[in-house]
Motif scaffolding. Structure first.
Motif, PDB file in Angstrom:
ATOM      1  N   TYR A   1     -26.005  -2.975  -6.060  1.00  0.00           N
ATOM      2  CA  TYR A   1     -26.986  -3.504  -6.999  1.00  0.00           C
ATOM      3  C   TYR A   1     -26.701  -3.015  -8.416  1.00  0.00           C
ATOM      4  CZ  TYR A   1     -29.630  -4.597  -2.817  1.00  0.00           C
ATOM      5  OH  TYR A   1     -30.003  -5.102  -1.612  1.00  0.00           O
TER       6      TYR A   1
ATOM      7  N   ARG B   1     -18.128  -7.758 -13.226  1.00  0.00           N
ATOM      8  CA  ARG B   1     -17.951  -9.215 -13.326  1.00  0.00           C
ATOM      9  C   ARG B   1     -17.960  -9.695 -14.761  1.00  0.00           C
ATOM     10  NH1 ARG B   1     -21.676 -11.842  -8.638  1.00  0.00           N
ATOM     11  NH2 ARG B   1     -20.437 -11.106  -6.890  1.00  0.00           N
TER      12      ARG B   1
ATOM     13  N   ARG C   1     -28.617  -8.072  -7.019  1.00  0.00           N
ATOM     14  CA  ARG C   1     -27.470  -7.898  -6.132  1.00  0.00           C
ATOM     15  C   ARG C   1     -26.186  -8.138  -6.916  1.00  0.00           C
ATOM     16  NH1 ARG C   1     -25.939  -8.388  -0.347  1.00  0.00           N
ATOM     17  NH2 ARG C   1     -27.963  -7.475  -0.074  1.00  0.00           N
ATOM     18  N   GLY C   2     -25.240  -7.265  -6.722  1.00  0.00           N
ATOM     19  CA  GLY C   2     -23.936  -7.422  -7.347  1.00  0.00           C
ATOM     20  C   GLY C   2     -23.666  -6.363  -8.389  1.00  0.00           C
ATOM     21  N   ASN C   3     -22.396  -6.181  -8.656  1.00  0.00           N
ATOM     22  CA  ASN C   3     -21.943  -5.232  -9.658  1.00  0.00           C
ATOM     23  C   ASN C   3     -21.675  -6.021 -10.933  1.00  0.00           C
ATOM     24  OD1 ASN C   3     -20.400  -3.526 -11.276  1.00  0.00           O
ATOM     25  ND2 ASN C   3     -19.486  -2.492  -9.512  1.00  0.00           N
TER      26      ASN C   3
END
Length: 175
Positions: free
Chosen positions: A26, A47, A41-43
């Motif tokens: 997260y 990105r 959610r996600g880095n």
């Protein structure tokens, strides 16, 4: 990091992107005028490297079922016009229009081309007008109106400059 999303000159949204959770699953964010911290959610930092990496690479998107006719103009060629012929509720086939030059429309090949437009993505964006005029023009006549795709000759880097009437941006596409 403050991230702002614009539509032209209009600010649509802004968020503050914080650090990534210890698990790396997260990213913590905050919204302006809101003291709460949220996790998504996600880095995100991995990105988002720069402004270009955040741009949507879809530059032409047409609902395949809305295409009723296609007109192709190429270098030194007459217009080739293909029309979708349907009988009742059955799925139609692509046929050459009556006044088009003699051209055998391969229905499967034409359907493969039509599938490319849902959506067509670019490799990158261009910021300078390509030299000369576009070599090919493809007009997709849809139930929502015409959509024009212009493609310039291939550059030395095997890139084709292109532009869609849906957004007007110059882009790079590859075969």
């Amino acid at each position: 990091v403050l991230v702002q999303a614009y539509d032209g000159d209009s600010l649509l949204r802004e968020i503050y992107v914080g650090k990534v959770s210890s698990t790396g699953i997260y990213t913590y964010i905050m919204l302006p005028d809101d003291d709460n911290v949220y996790s998504v959610r996600g880095n995100l930092p991995s990105r988002v490297k720069d402004k270009e990496s955040m741009r949507d690479k879809r530059f032409l998107q047409v609902d395949r079922s809305s295409i009723q006719k296609m007109t192709l103009t190429g270098p030194g060629a007459d217009n080739i016009e293909l029309v979708m012929e349907t009988e009742g509720d059955e799925i139609g086939t692509w046929k050459t229009a009556e006044f088009s030059p003699v051209f055998e429309a391969d229905d499967a090949a034409v359907k493969a081309v039509v599938n490319m437009f849902d959506p067509l993505r670019c490799k990158d964006f261009l910021y300078e007008q390509p030299a000369g005029n576009s070599a090919w023009k493809l007009t997709l006549h849809t139930s929502n109106g015409p959509v024009l795709l212009e493609i310039w000759p291939k550059t030395a880097d095997d890139i084709y400059p292109a532009r869609s009437s849906q957004n007007g941006y110059l882009v790079q596409i590859t075969p």
